[in-house]
Motif scaffolding. Structure first.
Motif, PDB file in Angstrom:
ATOM      1  N   PHE A 145     -69.478  38.572  38.839  1.00 52.80           N
ATOM      2  CA  PHE A 145     -68.229  39.248  39.170  1.00 52.80           C
ATOM      3  C   PHE A 145     -67.223  38.206  39.631  1.00 52.80           C
ATOM      4  CE2 PHE A 145     -71.088  39.287  42.782  1.00 52.80           C
ATOM      5  CZ  PHE A 145     -70.315  38.745  43.796  1.00 52.80           C
ATOM      6  N   ASP A 146     -65.977  38.613  39.729  1.00 48.57           N
ATOM      7  CA  ASP A 146     -64.898  37.724  40.163  1.00 48.57           C
ATOM      8  C   ASP A 146     -65.041  37.437  41.655  1.00 48.57           C
ATOM      9  OD1 ASP A 146     -62.571  36.350  40.607  1.00 48.57           O
ATOM     10  OD2 ASP A 146     -61.265  38.099  40.467  1.00 48.57           O
ATOM     11  N   VAL A 147     -65.265  36.162  42.007  1.00 46.50           N
ATOM     12  CA  VAL A 147     -65.511  35.809  43.405  1.00 46.50           C
ATOM     13  C   VAL A 147     -64.226  35.495  44.159  1.00 46.50           C
ATOM     14  CG1 VAL A 147     -67.783  34.886  42.852  1.00 46.50           C
ATOM     15  CG2 VAL A 147     -65.812  33.341  42.898  1.00 46.50           C
ATOM     16  N   THR A 148     -63.070  35.564  43.496  1.00 46.09           N
ATOM     17  CA  THR A 148     -61.803  35.204  44.152  1.00 46.09           C
ATOM     18  C   THR A 148     -61.069  36.421  44.715  1.00 46.09           C
ATOM     19  OG1 THR A 148     -60.556  35.359  42.074  1.00 46.09           O
ATOM     20  CG2 THR A 148     -61.555  33.237  42.609  1.00 46.09           C
ATOM     21  N   GLU A 149     -61.783  37.538  44.852  1.00 46.97           N
ATOM     22  CA  GLU A 149     -61.139  38.759  45.316  1.00 46.97           C
ATOM     23  C   GLU A 149     -60.543  38.591  46.718  1.00 46.97           C
ATOM     24  OE1 GLU A 149     -62.334  43.467  46.069  1.00 46.97           O
ATOM     25  OE2 GLU A 149     -63.848  42.011  45.464  1.00 46.97           O
ATOM     26  N   HIS A 176     -55.125  28.194  50.358  1.00 47.99           N
ATOM     27  CA  HIS A 176     -55.761  27.569  51.523  1.00 47.99           C
ATOM     28  C   HIS A 176     -56.815  28.465  52.163  1.00 47.99           C
ATOM     29  CE1 HIS A 176     -52.888  24.395  51.107  1.00 47.99           C
ATOM     30  NE2 HIS A 176     -51.857  25.130  51.489  1.00 47.99           N
ATOM     31  N   ARG A 177     -57.247  29.483  51.485  1.00 48.82           N
ATOM     32  CA  ARG A 177     -58.306  30.356  51.989  1.00 48.82           C
ATOM     33  C   ARG A 177     -59.352  30.491  50.885  1.00 48.82           C
ATOM     34  NH1 ARG A 177     -55.841  35.877  53.859  1.00 48.82           N
ATOM     35  NH2 ARG A 177     -58.052  36.223  54.263  1.00 48.82           N
ATOM     36  N   HIS A 178     -60.408  29.697  50.975  1.00 49.71           N
ATOM     37  CA  HIS A 178     -61.399  29.623  49.904  1.00 49.71           C
ATOM     38  C   HIS A 178     -62.713  30.321  50.238  1.00 49.71           C
ATOM     39  CE1 HIS A 178     -59.194  26.786  47.280  1.00 49.71           C
ATOM     40  NE2 HIS A 178     -58.684  26.347  48.413  1.00 49.71           N
ATOM     41  N   ASN A 179     -62.918  30.755  51.480  1.00 45.48           N
ATOM     42  CA  ASN A 179     -64.170  31.423  51.822  1.00 45.48           C
ATOM     43  C   ASN A 179     -64.244  32.791  51.153  1.00 45.48           C
ATOM     44  OD1 ASN A 179     -64.844  29.261  53.385  1.00 45.48           O
ATOM     45  ND2 ASN A 179     -64.322  30.220  55.333  1.00 45.48           N
ATOM     46  N   THR A 180     -65.394  33.079  50.535  1.00 46.06           N
ATOM     47  CA  THR A 180     -65.558  34.333  49.802  1.00 46.06           C
ATOM     48  C   THR A 180     -66.138  35.454  50.655  1.00 46.06           C
ATOM     49  OG1 THR A 180     -67.784  33.727  49.051  1.00 46.06           O
ATOM     50  CG2 THR A 180     -65.919  33.053  47.666  1.00 46.06           C
ATOM     51  N   GLY A 181     -66.584  35.125  51.872  1.00 42.36           N
ATOM     52  CA  GLY A 181     -67.175  36.153  52.729  1.00 42.36           C
ATOM     53  C   GLY A 181     -68.682  36.232  52.617  1.00 42.36           C
ATOM     54  N   ARG A 182     -69.275  35.398  51.760  1.00 39.90           N
ATOM     55  CA  ARG A 182     -70.734  35.357  51.632  1.00 39.90           C
ATOM     56  C   ARG A 182     -71.235  34.000  52.125  1.00 39.90           C
ATOM     57  NH1 ARG A 182     -68.747  38.401  47.572  1.00 39.90           N
ATOM     58  NH2 ARG A 182     -68.071  36.555  46.438  1.00 39.90           N
ATOM     59  N   LEU A 211     -69.793  30.303  51.733  1.00 42.99           N
ATOM     60  CA  LEU A 211     -69.582  30.009  50.309  1.00 42.99           C
ATOM     61  C   LEU A 211     -68.092  30.027  50.010  1.00 42.99           C
ATOM     62  CD1 LEU A 211     -72.414  32.082  48.600  1.00 42.99           C
ATOM     63  CD2 LEU A 211     -72.323  29.627  48.960  1.00 42.99           C
ATOM     64  N   ARG A 212     -67.653  29.099  49.166  1.00 43.20           N
ATOM     65  CA  ARG A 212     -66.239  28.976  48.838  1.00 43.20           C
ATOM     66  C   ARG A 212     -66.064  29.093  47.332  1.00 43.20           C
ATOM     67  NH1 ARG A 212     -63.593  25.866  52.922  1.00 43.20           N
ATOM     68  NH2 ARG A 212     -62.317  24.759  51.406  1.00 43.20           N
ATOM     69  N   ASP A 213     -64.864  29.509  46.915  1.00 50.50           N
ATOM     70  CA  ASP A 213     -64.604  29.578  45.480  1.00 50.50           C
ATOM     71  C   ASP A 213     -64.415  28.151  44.943  1.00 50.50           C
ATOM     72  OD1 ASP A 213     -62.080  28.737  46.183  1.00 50.50           O
ATOM     73  OD2 ASP A 213     -61.131  30.673  45.909  1.00 50.50           O
ATOM     74  N   THR A 214     -64.353  28.024  43.636  1.00 50.33           N
ATOM     75  CA  THR A 214     -64.298  26.694  43.022  1.00 50.33           C
ATOM     76  C   THR A 214     -63.025  26.518  42.218  1.00 50.33           C
ATOM     77  OG1 THR A 214     -65.595  27.557  41.171  1.00 50.33           O
ATOM     78  CG2 THR A 214     -66.798  26.431  42.912  1.00 50.33           C
ATOM     79  N   ILE A 215     -61.895  26.943  42.772  1.00 59.17           N
ATOM     80  CA  ILE A 215     -60.628  26.779  42.070  1.00 59.17           C
ATOM     81  C   ILE A 215     -59.593  26.175  43.013  1.00 59.17           C
ATOM     82  CG2 ILE A 215     -61.083  28.781  40.585  1.00 59.17           C
ATOM     83  CD1 ILE A 215     -58.985  30.308  42.207  1.00 59.17           C
TER      84      ILE A 215
END
Length: 434
Positions: free
Chosen positions: A174-178, A183-189, A198-202
């Motif tokens: 699924f899309d992890v950038t929801e 400057h906010r890369h934490n995904t909440g997991r 965990l952070r997104d990779t973009i």
């Protein structure tokens, strides 16, 4: 002046400044209106005003030139078929002669899958800046484009290196950038191993070239350092240009990798590129593989490795997103989705399952027994540490503490005996006990 307060002086200065600004705006408006007229329609008064406002005329002309240049950069240019074929031959020769070619890809390689890019005529940022609505596409139903498959084939043939992924990454369905943004890369997991965020990779729009995380720039820089040819596909390079390590800018110009750009619009690297190809990525890659005498592989969704590489969500993480999951079957086909929300059985011996497992054999009972013993061993270590702490710091309360410890162990054993036999146990949530 005597008798005039500092406050009145400041107010008078502010009023003068406001009058100057108003006069300047009125003059710019008047001169701009005159410049919009054709030369033959300008009156003597108009010419007199232009002669008296030379600086304003020059400033407006510079603004006009910048606006026109900006518009030209947004225009999409397409090479003629013969010119395109000639450039493809040069690109194919460069790939064949290269020792370590590297590909940098952008959003433009996915537009054929109805996924919008960012700065194209119908790009996300272009539409937002003009006040238009952004079309919402169902990303879960998108499939790899011809460019994706061609890159896959080039990679299999060891003709290119695709620059690197993070050291420890979780591939999701699924899309992890929801929940991420500028400057906010934490995904909440959290990471299943170390517990860190965990952070997104973009790189989000507007972020500068100083970002080191979450992308693995160090490994990408190592790949770029080895590269003798860099191929940029479908990228405006407005973000990547800020990362000097990707372009070997520390070298003298003639020792830097040769740069080949495939993009319909202008990029900030056009002037230093060895070759710029104005065409759609799919058209370029199809002709390129024909020139290299390679077949374009067919995409089979059922064999897509993303479904075997994906990391399932743990219990309690099901509500961490609301995006639609990718399905292993074709959109509209018959079959169940590969769900990242299935409960995952996590045993102490490292066994991971896609869903809850019932242990029904002697081997399964042994695994379950090993599981309980290891949990008790971990609990024993915790008790030992707490006992030492209480003995040294709070010896008066040691007896009370140990009483609670023993009661906890007794209740734990009673709860264990009250559960079904090991051979029929569902261990999907037992790991949460301790």
């Amino acid at each position: 002046m005597a008798g005039v307060s500092q406050r009145e002086v400041r107010k008078a200065a502010d009023r003068r400044q406001k009058r100057v600004l108003e006069e300047q705006r009125a003059r710019i408006k008047l001169v701009s209106k005159i410049l919009q007229k054709p030369d033959q329609l300008r009156t003597k008064d108009d010419l007199t005003v232009l002669a008296a406002c030379v600086d304003t005329v020059q400033e407006l002309q510079k603004r006009k030139q910048k606006t026109e240049a900006r518009k030209r950069k947004l225009e999409e240019v397409i090479d003629e078929p013969e010119e395109l074929r000639r450039k493809i031959n040069l690109l194919a020769a460069a790939i064949q002669d290269a020792q370590y070619p590297v590909i940098y890809s952008g959003a433009g390689i996915s537009t054929a899958a109805s996924i919008p890019d960012y700065r194209g005529p119908n790009g996300v940022w272009t539409l937002l800046q003009s006040g238009r609505d952004v079309s919402t596409a169902d990303l879960s139903e998108a499939e790899p484009t011809l460019t994706h498959m061609c890159i896959t084939q080039l990679y299999k043939e060891k003709l290119v290196c695709i620059y690197c992924s993070p050291n420890r990454e979780y591939i999701r369905l699924f899309d992890v950038t929801e929940r991420t943004s500028l400057h906010r890369h934490n995904t909440g997991r959290k990471c299943h191993k170390c517990g860190s965020e965990l952070r997104d990779t973009i790189v989000h729009f507007g972020e500068k070239g100083i970002l080191e995380q979450p992308l693995n720039w160090k490994a990408a820089a190592e790949a770029a350092k080895k590269a003798d040819v860099i191929i940029c596909l479908g990228s405006s390079l407005k973000v990547l240009k800020k990362y000097a390590c990707l372009w070997c800018m520390s070298r003298v110009p003639h020792k830097r990798p040769k740069l080949y750009i495939v993009n319909l619009q202008w990029t900030p690297k056009d002037d230093v590129a060895t070759l710029k190809i104005h065409a759609k990525c799919d058209d370029v890659m199809q002709l390129l593989l024909e020139e290299l005498h390679l077949d374009i592989p067919h995409y089979d969704r059922s064999k897509d490795p993303i479904f075997s590489l994906t990391t399932q969500l743990r219990p309690g993480e099901e509500d961490s997103h609301s995006r639609k999951l990718l399905s292993k079957d074709r959109p509209g086909g018959v079959g169940s989705a590969i769900s990242g929300e299935q409960p995952v059985s996590i045993f102490s011996n490292g066994i991971n399952a896609d869903k809850a497992v019932s242990l029904s054999s002697s081997g399964g009972a042994l695994k379950g027994l090993t599981y309980i013993l290891k949990k008790l061993e971990k609990l024993q270590k915790k008790i030992k540490l707490l006992t030492i702490f209480c003995t040294r710091k709070y010896s008066i309360y040691n007896a009370i503490f140990m009483s609670f410890v023993y009661l906890y162990c007794i209740f734990g054993l009673l709860e264990e005996f009250s559960k079904p036999p090991l051979v029929n146990r569902d261990f999907s949530n037992d790991w949460l006990l301790f």
